[in-house]
Motif scaffolding. Structure first.
Motif, short mmCIF file in Angstrom:
data_model
loop_
_atom_site.label_atom_id
_atom_site.label_comp_id
_atom_site.label_asym_id
_atom_site.label_seq_id
_atom_site.Cartn_x
_atom_site.Cartn_y
_atom_site.Cartn_z
N ALA A 114 57.84 25.55 51.52
CA ALA A 114 57.19 25.04 52.73
C ALA A 114 56.12 24.01 52.38
O ALA A 114 55.99 22.99 53.05
N ALA A 115 55.39 24.27 51.29
CA ALA A 115 54.36 23.32 50.86
C ALA A 115 54.99 22.00 50.41
O ALA A 115 54.50 20.93 50.72
N GLU A 116 56.13 22.09 49.68
CA GLU A 116 56.81 20.87 49.25
C GLU A 116 57.33 20.08 50.44
O GLU A 116 57.25 18.86 50.45
N MET A 117 57.86 20.78 51.45
CA MET A 117 58.36 20.09 52.63
C MET A 117 57.23 19.40 53.39
O MET A 117 57.42 18.33 53.96
N ALA A 118 56.07 20.04 53.40
CA ALA A 118 54.92 19.45 54.09
C ALA A 118 54.46 18.18 53.37
O ALA A 118 53.96 17.26 54.00
N ILE A 119 54.67 18.14 52.06
CA ILE A 119 54.24 16.99 51.28
C ILE A 119 55.27 15.86 51.36
O ILE A 119 54.92 14.69 51.32
N MET A 120 56.57 16.21 51.50
CA MET A 120 57.61 15.20 51.55
C MET A 120 57.41 14.31 52.78
O MET A 120 57.13 14.79 53.86
N PRO A 121 57.57 13.01 52.60
CA PRO A 121 57.42 12.12 53.76
C PRO A 121 58.58 12.31 54.74
O PRO A 121 59.70 12.64 54.35
N LEU A 122 58.29 12.11 56.01
CA LEU A 122 59.32 12.20 57.03
C LEU A 122 60.26 11.00 56.92
O LEU A 122 59.83 9.91 56.53
N PRO A 123 61.54 11.18 57.26
CA PRO A 123 62.47 10.04 57.22
C PRO A 123 61.98 8.91 58.12
O PRO A 123 61.43 9.14 59.20
N GLN A 124 62.18 7.69 57.66
CA GLN A 124 61.70 6.50 58.35
C GLN A 124 62.87 5.61 58.76
O GLN A 124 63.93 5.66 58.15
#
Length: 189
Positions: A24-34
């Motif tokens: 969950a922490a890694e997903m929060a750090i990953m940028p959202l698709p642009q």
């Protein structure tokens, strides 16, 4: 030895929870698709620009002025399909009857489905996809709505009569997935 067993048991029970927290922490750090950096199909003609401008106005009118819109364009495959419809429109009934009645009468001749087949047909598709009628085409845009950090694929489903009068029929929106292979068929060009 008993302490080792307790320690192993604790590790087994806490590892999944710790793994879930880490994921969950890694997903929060990953940028959202642009959206892409450039418009994949920029409007080429004044008529195409008119269709795109109309779709953008419909997006703003429906979703509000704070919506952010990037790279609106006519989806080529939907435009070609619409052009084919204009070249070969379906024949109108000669008796001026309601086309719905004809469709219902034709479908009434179908063999009844077994309960299992009926359930398969009634099952919702895994991923929704825009369903176009023969007289419709789509304008695609990347849109970010207020209060939602994600970008969305937004398709504006339009129709155009012989005099060039445009009508919005519907919208189809889906968040941009991190894996482009997760998009339903027909959402983008």
């Amino acid at each position: 030895m008993k302490a080792l067993g307790i320690a192993l048991a604790l590790m087994m029970f806490t590892a999944p929870a710790g793994f879930a927290k880490t994921a969950a922490a890694e997903m929060a750090i990953m940028p959202l698709p642009q959206p892409p950096a450039a418009n994949p199909h920029p409007p080429q003609s004044p008529d195409e620009r008119r269709r795109v401008d109309f779709a953008v106005q419909e997006i703003v009118a429906y979703y509000g002025p704070r919506v952010e819109i990037r790279h609106p364009h006519v989806i080529p495959w939907s435009w070609h399909k619409f052009q084919n419809y204009l070249k070969n429109p379906p024949p109108l009934p000669t008796d001026k009857s309601d086309p719905q009645v004809i469709i219902e009468a034709q479908s009434a001749k179908m063999e009844p489905l077994s309960p299992a087949q009926d359930m398969v047909r009634a099952a919702p598709p895994e991923r929704p996809a825009p369903q176009l009628k023969a007289d419709e085409f789509m304008v695609h845009a990347y849109v970010r709505f207020p209060n939602d950090p994600r970008w969305h694929h937004l398709d504006v489903i339009l129709s155009e009569d012989a005099s060039g009068h445009l009508t919005r029929r519907n919208f189809f929106s889906i968040p941009i997935p991190s894996d482009p292979g997760q998009l339903p068929h027909g959402v983008v060009c």
